[in-house]
Design a protein around this motif. Structure first.
Motif, PDB file in Angstrom:
ATOM      1  N   ALA A   1      13.695  -8.643 -12.055  1.00 34.59           N
ATOM      2  CA  ALA A   1      12.555  -8.527 -12.977  1.00 34.59           C
ATOM      3  C   ALA A   1      11.246  -8.249 -12.239  1.00 34.59           C
ATOM      4  CB  ALA A   1      12.422  -9.807 -13.791  1.00 34.59           C
ATOM      5  N   THR A   2      11.292  -8.185 -10.944  1.00 31.43           N
ATOM      6  CA  THR A   2      10.098  -7.968 -10.117  1.00 31.43           C
ATOM      7  C   THR A   2       9.423  -6.640 -10.455  1.00 31.43           C
ATOM      8  OG1 THR A   2      11.135  -9.197  -8.314  1.00 31.43           O
ATOM      9  CG2 THR A   2       9.279  -7.773  -7.740  1.00 31.43           C
ATOM     10  N   ARG A   3       8.088  -6.679 -10.482  1.00 31.17           N
ATOM     11  CA  ARG A   3       7.310  -5.464 -10.673  1.00 31.17           C
ATOM     12  C   ARG A   3       6.609  -5.083  -9.366  1.00 31.17           C
ATOM     13  NH1 ARG A   3       3.955  -7.591 -15.686  1.00 31.17           N
ATOM     14  NH2 ARG A   3       4.558  -9.555 -14.703  1.00 31.17           N
ATOM     15  N   ILE A   4       6.390  -3.798  -9.198  1.00 31.22           N
ATOM     16  CA  ILE A   4       5.785  -3.265  -7.976  1.00 31.22           C
ATOM     17  C   ILE A   4       4.357  -2.830  -8.260  1.00 31.22           C
ATOM     18  CG2 ILE A   4       5.956  -1.565  -6.112  1.00 31.22           C
ATOM     19  CD1 ILE A   4       8.305  -3.594  -6.282  1.00 31.22           C
ATOM     20  N   CYS A   5       3.443  -3.387  -7.467  1.00 27.64           N
ATOM     21  CA  CYS A   5       2.031  -2.987  -7.551  1.00 27.64           C
ATOM     22  C   CYS A   5       1.630  -2.324  -6.243  1.00 27.64           C
ATOM     23  CB  CYS A   5       1.150  -4.211  -7.805  1.00 27.64           C
ATOM     24  SG  CYS A   5      -0.627  -3.855  -7.769  1.00 27.64           S
ATOM     25  N   VAL A   6       1.016  -1.175  -6.325  1.00 26.16           N
ATOM     26  CA  VAL A   6       0.508  -0.489  -5.132  1.00 26.16           C
ATOM     27  C   VAL A   6      -1.004  -0.648  -5.084  1.00 26.16           C
ATOM     28  CG1 VAL A   6       0.149   1.753  -4.021  1.00 26.16           C
ATOM     29  CG2 VAL A   6       2.395   1.151  -4.940  1.00 26.16           C
ATOM     30  N   ALA A   7      -1.484  -1.208  -3.984  1.00 27.21           N
ATOM     31  CA  ALA A   7      -2.923  -1.352  -3.736  1.00 27.21           C
ATOM     32  C   ALA A   7      -3.390  -0.108  -2.985  1.00 27.21           C
ATOM     33  CB  ALA A   7      -3.191  -2.619  -2.933  1.00 27.21           C
ATOM     34  N   ASP A   8      -4.347   0.582  -3.536  1.00 25.57           N
ATOM     35  CA  ASP A   8      -4.720   1.900  -3.030  1.00 25.57           C
ATOM     36  C   ASP A   8      -6.222   1.981  -2.786  1.00 25.57           C
ATOM     37  OD1 ASP A   8      -3.797   4.508  -2.364  1.00 25.57           O
ATOM     38  OD2 ASP A   8      -4.518   5.301  -4.275  1.00 25.57           O
TER      39      ASP A   8
ATOM     40  N   GLY B   1       0.838  -1.192   0.000  1.00 27.00           N
ATOM     41  CA  GLY B   1       0.000   0.000   0.000  1.00 27.00           C
ATOM     42  C   GLY B   1       0.873   1.241   0.000  1.00 27.00           C
ATOM     43  N   ALA B   2       0.238   2.392   0.014  1.00 23.46           N
ATOM     44  CA  ALA B   2       0.963   3.658   0.105  1.00 23.46           C
ATOM     45  C   ALA B   2       0.252   4.573   1.089  1.00 23.46           C
ATOM     46  CB  ALA B   2       1.069   4.329  -1.261  1.00 23.46           C
ATOM     47  N   GLY B   3       0.969   4.942   2.150  1.00 19.47           N
ATOM     48  CA  GLY B   3       0.491   5.944   3.087  1.00 19.47           C
ATOM     49  C   GLY B   3       1.335   7.196   2.902  1.00 19.47           C
ATOM     50  N   THR B   4       2.636   7.033   3.150  1.00 19.49           N
ATOM     51  CA  THR B   4       3.586   8.089   2.783  1.00 19.49           C
ATOM     52  C   THR B   4       4.072   7.879   1.353  1.00 19.49           C
ATOM     53  OG1 THR B   4       5.481   6.809   3.577  1.00 19.49           O
ATOM     54  CG2 THR B   4       4.400   8.277   5.158  1.00 19.49           C
ATOM     55  N   GLY B   5       4.180   6.619   0.933  1.00 19.00           N
ATOM     56  CA  GLY B   5       4.804   6.273  -0.336  1.00 19.00           C
ATOM     57  C   GLY B   5       6.219   5.768  -0.152  1.00 19.00           C
TER      58      GLY B   5
ATOM     59  N   SER C   1      -8.589   7.376  -2.417  1.00 13.11           N
ATOM     60  CA  SER C   1      -7.256   7.974  -2.355  1.00 13.11           C
ATOM     61  C   SER C   1      -6.891   8.692  -3.656  1.00 13.11           C
ATOM     62  CB  SER C   1      -6.222   6.891  -2.060  1.00 13.11           C
ATOM     63  OG  SER C   1      -4.903   7.394  -2.182  1.00 13.11           O
ATOM     64  N   VAL C   2      -5.978   9.651  -3.546  1.00 12.66           N
ATOM     65  CA  VAL C   2      -5.504  10.364  -4.729  1.00 12.66           C
ATOM     66  C   VAL C   2      -4.364   9.635  -5.426  1.00 12.66           C
ATOM     67  CG1 VAL C   2      -3.722  11.763  -3.564  1.00 12.66           C
ATOM     68  CG2 VAL C   2      -4.887  12.663  -5.602  1.00 12.66           C
ATOM     69  N   PHE C   3      -3.666   8.739  -4.739  1.00  9.37           N
ATOM     70  CA  PHE C   3      -2.440   8.183  -5.302  1.00  9.37           C
ATOM     71  C   PHE C   3      -2.657   7.486  -6.648  1.00  9.37           C
ATOM     72  CE2 PHE C   3      -0.666   7.810  -0.759  1.00  9.37           C
ATOM     73  CZ  PHE C   3       0.031   9.006  -0.877  1.00  9.37           C
ATOM     74  N   HIS C   4      -3.687   6.626  -6.733  1.00 10.32           N
ATOM     75  CA  HIS C   4      -3.897   5.913  -7.998  1.00 10.32           C
ATOM     76  C   HIS C   4      -4.340   6.860  -9.108  1.00 10.32           C
ATOM     77  CE1 HIS C   4      -8.391   5.732  -7.708  1.00 10.32           C
ATOM     78  NE2 HIS C   4      -8.170   5.698  -6.404  1.00 10.32           N
ATOM     79  N   ARG C   5      -5.019   7.917  -8.753  1.00 15.79           N
ATOM     80  CA  ARG C   5      -5.420   8.923  -9.746  1.00 15.79           C
ATOM     81  C   ARG C   5      -4.193   9.676 -10.266  1.00 15.79           C
ATOM     82  NH1 ARG C   5     -11.162  10.226  -7.457  1.00 15.79           N
ATOM     83  NH2 ARG C   5     -11.140   8.876  -5.624  1.00 15.79           N
ATOM     84  N   HIS C   6      -3.310  10.024  -9.325  1.00 16.53           N
ATOM     85  CA  HIS C   6      -2.086  10.744  -9.695  1.00 16.53           C
ATOM     86  C   HIS C   6      -1.168   9.874 -10.553  1.00 16.53           C
ATOM     87  CE1 HIS C   6       1.293  13.517  -9.334  1.00 16.53           C
ATOM     88  NE2 HIS C   6       2.048  12.509  -8.940  1.00 16.53           N
TER      89      HIS C   6
ATOM     90  N   PRO D   1       5.743   7.978  -8.121  1.00 18.02           N
ATOM     91  CA  PRO D   1       4.993   7.151  -9.067  1.00 18.02           C
ATOM     92  C   PRO D   1       5.858   6.470 -10.122  1.00 18.02           C
ATOM     93  CG  PRO D   1       4.608   9.484  -9.475  1.00 18.02           C
ATOM     94  CD  PRO D   1       5.350   9.402  -8.189  1.00 18.02           C
ATOM     95  N   SER D   2       7.021   7.040 -10.424  1.00 16.04           N
ATOM     96  CA  SER D   2       7.850   6.504 -11.505  1.00 16.04           C
ATOM     97  C   SER D   2       8.474   5.150 -11.184  1.00 16.04           C
ATOM     98  CB  SER D   2       8.964   7.503 -11.852  1.00 16.04           C
ATOM     99  OG  SER D   2       9.739   7.810 -10.705  1.00 16.04           O
ATOM    100  N   VAL D   3       8.480   4.731  -9.915  1.00 13.41           N
ATOM    101  CA  VAL D   3       9.046   3.417  -9.567  1.00 13.41           C
ATOM    102  C   VAL D   3       7.949   2.370  -9.379  1.00 13.41           C
ATOM    103  CG1 VAL D   3      11.060   4.472  -8.485  1.00 13.41           C
ATOM    104  CG2 VAL D   3       9.109   3.834  -7.054  1.00 13.41           C
ATOM    105  N   ILE D   4       6.705   2.732  -9.655  1.00 17.32           N
ATOM    106  CA  ILE D   4       5.558   1.833  -9.503  1.00 17.32           C
ATOM    107  C   ILE D   4       5.125   1.357 -10.881  1.00 17.32           C
ATOM    108  CG2 ILE D   4       3.153   1.681  -8.741  1.00 17.32           C
ATOM    109  CD1 ILE D   4       3.902   3.981  -6.728  1.00 17.32           C
ATOM    110  N   ASP D   5       4.931   0.056 -11.028  1.00 14.41           N
ATOM    111  CA  ASP D   5       4.554  -0.513 -12.321  1.00 14.41           C
ATOM    112  C   ASP D   5       3.048  -0.615 -12.528  1.00 14.41           C
ATOM    113  OD1 ASP D   5       7.292  -1.415 -13.365  1.00 14.41           O
ATOM    114  OD2 ASP D   5       7.241  -2.316 -11.376  1.00 14.41           O
ATOM    115  N   ARG D   6       2.316  -0.651 -11.424  1.00 12.90           N
ATOM    116  CA  ARG D   6       0.870  -0.827 -11.543  1.00 12.90           C
ATOM    117  C   ARG D   6       0.218  -0.364 -10.246  1.00 12.90           C
ATOM    118  NH1 ARG D   6      -2.003  -6.278 -13.866  1.00 12.90           N
ATOM    119  NH2 ARG D   6      -4.105  -6.019 -13.008  1.00 12.90           N
TER     120      ARG D   6
END
Length: 367
Positions: free
Chosen positions: A220-227, A200-204, A231-236, A266-271
């Motif tokens: 090769a791992t990808r990072i997914c943030v569940a939001d 998740g992301a609270g501070t990020g 929240s504004v994070f997924h919109r941003h 956001p640039s280090v998050i894949d999804r």
């Protein structure tokens, strides 16, 4: 010749330096006494090609993932010269970071004040106070930042400001951070390099650490943030011009924010996966029953994202591992997420979401 004032300043500086050395050593000794957190496999019999793991951060001395952040923030502030022997430490928090910071403040003999939303669970407030912290409640969660800064200014204290410093206080290259721990613990698993890590992301700060670590080590791992949906994070992440979200805040404490925090990268998050609050709470309850102990709502948010990814991977003929975070214990939410009367008061009907999560575990189907 040194004047009396200069001599006094030199003596005081030397004393502060000695105290700072002592404070850093105290925190490092506490870390040395602490074991790493467990990596728990979760059975998915209907999805034989997917391995799911929970990084159990609830086993930290203060009971949550935020213990790592609080330690890093204190060391960062001490080494930056912002916290001294008599400094009052102030933080804006939804609860868990404040619990952990109160622990470290008590360790160093420092006053601690947490500025928290009035909706923060009673269990978290009790935990902050048990470690000697004071709580200042605000009706509007968006005002926690300004109130924390005002209080720090008024008493000559230090506003820790986790939302700004989370992504820079932790060494993302390694040095015992959560990403390094995950990869070390996965080393002997069938798919040691996770296809996905979900958080998740609270501070990020956590997503920034994970994203930078996997790039630095060329995984090769990808990072997914569940939001949370509000929240504004997924919109941003989808549109960088969106900087805030109007309306009610999420009921899932600790993740999701109404504004884009400085530590969100956001640039280090894949999804990103947006998750309804009712689905998060339902997933937390289902997982709690399977584990035989309660997990918090943000862990439920993570689990929903993991279910979507697992089903998607299977449909595409992919195999591999998914690692997510068990952020904190559900006992902190006994009066909220695990209280049916509270759910009714919030107008939440979780029955359909619970059935969907049970169906996922039973048959590997989602939706």
């Amino acid at each position: 010749m040194m004047t009396d004032l200069a001599r006094s300043l030199a003596v005081n500086a030397a004393g502060q330096s000695r105290w700072g050395d002592w404070a850093i050593a105290r925190i490092e000794a506490d870390y040395t006494r602490s074991a790493d957190t467990h990596l728990i496999p979760v059975e998915l019999p209907a999805l034989s090609g997917i391995a799911l793991y929970l990084k159990d951060e609830s086993s930290h001395p203060t009971g949550s993932l935020k213990h790592r952040l609080a330690r890093s923030l204190f060391l960062h502030a001490l080494c930056s010269g912002w916290i001294k022997q008599d400094t009052t430490v102030v933080e804006a928090s939804s609860g868990s970071t404040a619990v952990s910071e109160a622990y470290f403040a008590r360790m160093l003999g420092l006053p601690f004040v947490a500025v928290i939303p009035a909706t923060t669970s009673a269990e978290k407030i009790a935990a902050i106070e048990a470690f000697g912290g004071q709580c200042r409640k605000v009706a509007d969660p968006a005002t926690v930042y300004g109130e924390a800064q005002r209080l720090a200014d008024a008493c000559g204290g230090h506003y820790m400001d986790q939302f700004t410093y989370a992504e820079r206080a932790t060494d993302w290259r390694g040095n015992n951070n959560i990403a390094e721990s995950i990869f070390a613990q996965m080393a002997r698993e069938p798919a040691p390099v996770p296809t996905w890590i979900v958080c998740g992301a609270g501070t990020g700060g956590t997503s920034a650490t994970l994203g930078r670590f996997v790039r630095y080590h060329r995984h090769a791992t990808r990072i997914c943030v569940a939001d949370p949906l509000p929240s504004v994070f997924h919109r941003h992440w989808h549109d960088h011009t969106v900087l805030s979200a109007d309306g009610a805040c999420s009921l899932i404490e600790g993740i999701g924010r109404p504004r884009v925090e400085p530590s969100f990268v956001p640039s280090v998050i894949d999804r990103m996966e947006a998750v309804d609050d009712a689905a998060s709470i339902a997933a937390a309850r289902v997982l709690s029953r399977r584990l035989g102990r309660r997990v918090g709502g943000s862990t439920g948010t993570n689990l929903v994202a993991c279910a979507r990814l697992a089903v998607e991977m299977t449909a595409a003929g992919e195999t591999g591992s998914i690692v997510t975070l068990l952020c904190d214990s559900g006992e902190r939410y006994a009066s909220t997420c695990f209280n049916d009367a509270w759910l009714d008061a919030q107008g939440l009907d979780i029955a359909g979401h619970e059935a969907a999560m049970e169906r996922f575990f039973a048959s590997g189907v989602w939706g």
